[in-house]
Design an enzyme around this catalytic site. Structure first.
Site, short mmCIF file in Angstrom:
data_model
loop_
_atom_site.label_atom_id
_atom_site.label_comp_id
_atom_site.label_asym_id
_atom_site.label_seq_id
_atom_site.Cartn_x
_atom_site.Cartn_y
_atom_site.Cartn_z
CB ALA A 24 7.96 47.84 -53.24
CG PHE A 35 12.98 47.56 -55.04
CD1 PHE A 35 13.80 48.45 -55.78
CD2 PHE A 35 12.01 48.28 -54.14
CE1 PHE A 35 13.63 49.88 -55.63
CE2 PHE A 35 11.76 49.62 -54.31
CZ PHE A 35 12.54 50.46 -55.05
CG HIS A 121 13.22 54.58 -47.96
ND1 HIS A 121 13.20 53.07 -48.27
CD2 HIS A 121 14.17 54.60 -46.94
CE1 HIS A 121 14.17 52.43 -47.40
NE2 HIS A 121 14.59 53.21 -46.73
CB CYS A 129 18.57 73.16 -56.58
SG CYS A 129 20.18 73.73 -57.43
CB CYS A 156 21.92 78.31 -59.44
SG CYS A 156 21.52 76.33 -58.89
CG ASN A 214 6.68 40.16 -47.77
OD1 ASN A 214 6.59 41.15 -48.62
ND2 ASN A 214 7.57 39.30 -48.42
#
Ligand code: OAD
Length: 245
Positions: A24, A35, A121, A129, A156, A214
């Site tokens: 992220a 996050f 992910h 569905c 459905c 990072n």
């Protein structure tokens, strides 16, 4: 281990096969919160990730997820890839980068022009569905997410869930991702705290040097990995300049 720009540029020049794992943090500069960073969802709790992305919680109360999804779909439509997303697309175009493995669901790698993107992910581009498994492509899915409190199946009336991997579900493409990592002689981790497994284990499969770009803490980093603790965009801007890109 600390490292300077020229050393990283040299690694890229000499590498035959490169792959990256992104998280992220590569998209925060585009305006998408991460996050676990200082303004991440675990800190602000704007949407509580433990409720938003938990499959048991979703089955009990899907409205919590769909409130997030409505905001997220609108945000993702507006935002543009960062310099780092574009740098990676260019490296692939030059035949240097085998693949981007990403934990992100924002589609910004594809928007930047990356072709081989392994989304461990999942993504919001498709949905299914939960009851009859009918597939929904992005435009249909988006219309449902934006106009219905809970996206419902036309066949459905079951609940239509975007193909994002929730906690409690199996990650996607891990066999391919670990194979790609194993074939590389240079592997970057960009903008990930490496907290969530099994994706966080991918650098351990890397055939050659691992470089972690990072800003902030990274879980269980090996002392052999090179570590750049700063925002990704200015760092890769300098590297791109050194590579004449
Ligand atoms: P995290 O939020 O855990 O880590 C993002 C890291 O990027 C943090 O360490 C930030 O400090 C850092 N960061 C932020 N902006 C940056 C920048 N401009 N340049 C460099 N670093 C920056 O996000 P992930 O590691 O992607 O899973 O999280 C992994 C998974 O946890 C997500 O895919 C999601 C979440 O729960 C699921 O929902 C299944």
């Amino acid at each position: 281990m600390k490292v300077d720009d020229e050393a990283v540029a040299g690694l890229i020049r000499r590498a035959g096969r490169i792959a990256v794992l992104t998280g992220a943090g590569i998209s925060t500069a585009a305006g998408i919160p991460d996050f676990r960073g200082p303004r991440g969802l675990y800190v602000t709790r704007q949407y509580d990730p433990e409720k938003t992305f938990d499959i048991d919680y979703f089955d009990r109360d899907p409205s919590y997820f769909f409130a997030f999804a409505r905001d997220f779909v609108q945000l993702v439509e507006q935002v543009q890839p960062t310099l780092t997303h574009r740098f990676l697309a260019m490296l692939e175009e030059r035949g240097k980068l085998d693949a981007v493995i990403t934990q992100n669901i924002d589609g910004l790698h594809q928007k930047a022009g990356s072709k081989r993107v392994i989304e461990v992910h999942g993504s919001v581009r498709n949905g299914h569905c939960r009851k009859c498994r009918r597939a929904y492509a992005y435009e249909e899915l988006k219309a449902k997410v934006l106009s219905q409190e809970i996206a419902r199946c036309d066949s459905c009336s079951g609940i239509v869930k975007p193909d994002i991997v929730f906690f409690g579900e199996a990650v996607q493409g891990m066999a391919e991702a670990s194979r790609v990592a194993g074939q590389t002689d240079l592997f970057f981790v960009i903008g990930s705290s490496l907290t969530v497994h099994p994706a966080a284990s991918l650098p351990e499969y890397a055939g050659g040097q691992v470089v972690v770009v990072n800003q902030g803490l990274v879980e269980s980093a090996s002392p052999e990995w090179l570590r750049i603790d700063e925002p990704a965009d200015p760092f890769f801007a300098r590297i791109a300049a050194k590579l004449g890109m």
